[in-house]
Design a protein around this motif. Structure first.
Motif, PDB file in Angstrom:
ATOM      1  N   GLN A  69       1.111  -1.063  -0.419  1.00  0.00           N
ATOM      2  CA  GLN A  69      -0.392   0.487   0.122  1.00  0.00           C
ATOM      3  C   GLN A  69       1.058   1.186   0.031  1.00  0.00           C
ATOM      4  O   GLN A  69       0.259   2.451  -0.500  1.00  0.00           O
ATOM      5  N   THR A  70       1.990   1.326   0.329  1.00  0.00           N
ATOM      6  CA  THR A  70       3.302   1.920   0.514  1.00  0.00           C
ATOM      7  C   THR A  70       3.937   2.121  -0.049  1.00  0.00           C
ATOM      8  O   THR A  70       4.938   1.365  -0.618  1.00  0.00           O
ATOM      9  N   ASP A  71       4.953   3.807  -0.898  1.00  0.00           N
ATOM     10  CA  ASP A  71       6.341   3.842  -1.514  1.00  0.00           C
ATOM     11  C   ASP A  71       7.313   3.492  -0.269  1.00  0.00           C
ATOM     12  O   ASP A  71       7.716   3.618   0.977  1.00  0.00           O
ATOM     13  N   ARG A  72       8.413   3.177  -1.090  1.00  0.00           N
ATOM     14  CA  ARG A  72       9.770   3.378  -0.034  1.00  0.00           C
ATOM     15  C   ARG A  72       9.709   3.977   0.886  1.00  0.00           C
ATOM     16  O   ARG A  72      10.673   3.406   1.630  1.00  0.00           O
ATOM     17  N   TRP A  73       9.724   5.173   0.401  1.00  0.00           N
ATOM     18  CA  TRP A  73      10.036   6.708   1.575  1.00  0.00           C
ATOM     19  C   TRP A  73       8.984   6.140   2.770  1.00  0.00           C
ATOM     20  O   TRP A  73       9.596   6.609   3.809  1.00  0.00           O
ATOM     21  N   GLY A 110       5.394   9.835  -2.060  1.00  0.00           N
ATOM     22  CA  GLY A 110       5.371   8.515  -2.981  1.00  0.00           C
ATOM     23  C   GLY A 110       5.839   8.286  -4.359  1.00  0.00           C
ATOM     24  O   GLY A 110       5.654   7.810  -5.242  1.00  0.00           O
ATOM     25  N   ASN A 111       7.736   8.337  -4.614  1.00  0.00           N
ATOM     26  CA  ASN A 111       8.237   8.744  -5.415  1.00  0.00           C
ATOM     27  C   ASN A 111       7.758   7.443  -6.544  1.00  0.00           C
ATOM     28  O   ASN A 111       7.163   7.595  -7.469  1.00  0.00           O
ATOM     29  N   LEU A 112       8.388   6.298  -6.301  1.00  0.00           N
ATOM     30  CA  LEU A 112       9.089   5.570  -7.043  1.00  0.00           C
ATOM     31  C   LEU A 112       7.078   4.305  -6.836  1.00  0.00           C
ATOM     32  O   LEU A 112       7.295   4.212  -8.338  1.00  0.00           O
ATOM     33  N   PHE A 113       6.011   4.996  -6.202  1.00  0.00           N
ATOM     34  CA  PHE A 113       5.190   4.199  -7.295  1.00  0.00           C
ATOM     35  C   PHE A 113       4.191   5.084  -7.300  1.00  0.00           C
ATOM     36  O   PHE A 113       3.760   3.934  -8.261  1.00  0.00           O
ATOM     37  N   GLY A 114       4.402   5.935  -7.514  1.00  0.00           N
ATOM     38  CA  GLY A 114       4.122   6.685  -8.592  1.00  0.00           C
ATOM     39  C   GLY A 114       4.565   7.097  -9.684  1.00  0.00           C
ATOM     40  O   GLY A 114       3.411   6.655 -10.953  1.00  0.00           O
TER      41      GLY A 114
END
Length: 414
Positions: A69-73, A110-114
């Motif tokens: 549900q979440t990004d690496r950040w 959330g850069n990588l997820f986005g």
């Protein structure tokens, strides 16, 4: 009597290592941790190097349901928070939920997820994004997820001031404690290493394009050419002093003063921020701490690595401290610049320096640039007054400073 706020737990997840001990070993050794970006192929970009957290396994810090549900950040925040709670000797779940709060800084979300979801939207026949896109991208995602998982139900918040935010979060934690909440989780993490995030940073013209990671990020140096981006950050357990003493907690130090100002004007392509407002933030922090400039042991600067910004920062420090400024040390060349996560890591470095009774040598400059003449710490030394000033500037005019008073060094800790 005004409540006092102390740091009892440190969680570092940065290119320097996972955990406060790993970070401190890297700082003492002066080991450079920047290299080719591996989260995507950076071959087509002028900047191809950055700082990544080595060997980070998010599954060791959160269950799969939260990870998808979440990004690496946010994964980095999960890890840093768990490390900080364990370091402070506190449980995973808040026993008094409304007495515990979390306030983190966030600059890019959330850069990588986005990136992944938007590529799927525009590059696949389905033309859809996943259900968690709006959650994972959102700049408040880490605070929300930590609040839910750890049951932090006190006054929670997110601060957005780019690199300055890592310091602002700790200032906010002190104010929250003074208003009656005894435990606050503060700090910041960052992951600006995706094609979209790198393109945004390149637009500023502040990234280094030097094709050698050993020489690409050199703040205050005649060869300064910009910064290298990095992921990571640090999270802290900040407690009311009486509570910490009552439970016999180890205390790293006290947040005694802070200052935040803004330039009040847009920073143009040739701008370097307003050194007057930057100096004013540092003076505010010193005044609130009741500390004279001559009492400061060490300064950890913003250290952007862009010549005009470095000169402006040196001018601000001279304006505050005069012609004999305290020793200056920066470790950002070792790790890259993690924006708000980087200023939080600087706070961890300062507190660990007092715990280990060692001010670490600066990672450069090798040859000081004209206008950047400061007293750079060339070798490790013992602190005297145990007072540090940590400084940070955020893109487009944010200025912040934090004054830390270190606790007595731990016996037997080297």
């Amino acid at each position: 009597m005004t409540a006092r706020a102390v740091v009892t737990g440190i969680g570092v997840v940065a290119p320097s290592g996972v955990g406060a001990d790993a970070h401190w070993r890297t700082v003492l050794a002066g080991t450079r941790r920047t290299g080719t970006i591996t989260h995507f192929d950076p071959a087509g970009y002028p900047t191809r190097y950055g700082g990544e957290v080595p060997g980070f396994d998010a599954a060791g810090y959160a269950d799969n349901r939260r990870l998808v549900q979440t990004d690496r950040w946010t994964h980095l925040a999960f890890a840093a928070t768990r490390l900080a709670l364990a370091d402070a000797g506190l449980p995973e779940r808040a026993p008094d939920p409304y007495g515990w709060a979390v306030t983190l800084a966030s600059s890019s979300g959330g850069n990588l997820f986005g990136q992944r979801e938007l590529q799927r939207l525009w590059g696949s026949p389905a033309r859809t994004v996943g259900a968690y896109q709006s959650i994972a991208w959102f700049y408040a995602a880490s605070v929300g997820q930590l609040s839910i998982h750890h049951q932090f139900k006190g006054p929670c918040g997110v601060l957005a001031a780019e690199s300055a935010g890592g310091l602002d979060s700790l200032a906010h934690a002190v104010r929250t404690i003074r208003r009656g909440t005894p435990v606050v989780i503060a700090g910041a993490t960052e992951c600006p290493l995706s094609p979209y995030a790198l393109a945004c940073q390149l637009r500023s013209g502040l990234l280094s394009d030097v094709a050698d990671p050993e020489r690409a990020y050199r703040p205050f140096d005649v060869a300064a050419s910009g910064y290298l981006p990095a992921e990571g950050g640090a999270v802290f357990v900040v407690e009311e002093l009486g509570r910490a003493l009552a439970r016999g907690a180890r205390i790293y130090g006290e947040v005694t003063g802070w200052g935040a100002t803004h330039d009040g004007v847009h920073t143009g392509p040739d701008g370097a921020g307003d050194p007057r407002q930057y100096a004013r933030a540092i003076r505010l922090a010193l005044d609130r701490a009741g500390v004279e400039p001559a009492e400061v042991d060490v300064v950890l600067p913003d250290a952007l690595g862009v010549p005009r910004y470095d000169r402006a920062e040196a001018a601000a420090l001279r304006a505050v401290f005069g012609t004999r400024p305290p020793p200056v040390t920066t470790q950002k060349p070792l790790t890259g610049r993690a924006h708000q996560g980087g200023s939080a890591v600087d706070v961890a470095t300062a507190l660990l320096a007092f715990r280990h009774d060692t001010l670490p040598a600066s990672a450069g400059p090798d040859e000081v640039a004209e206008g950047c003449e400061l007293d750079f710490l060339r070798a490790h030394r013992r602190p005297a007054s145990r007072t540090a000033v940590v400084c940070a500037r955020g893109f487009d005019g944010f200025n912040s400073a934090l004054v830390l008073r270190g606790a007595a060094p731990a016996e037997g800790v080297a």
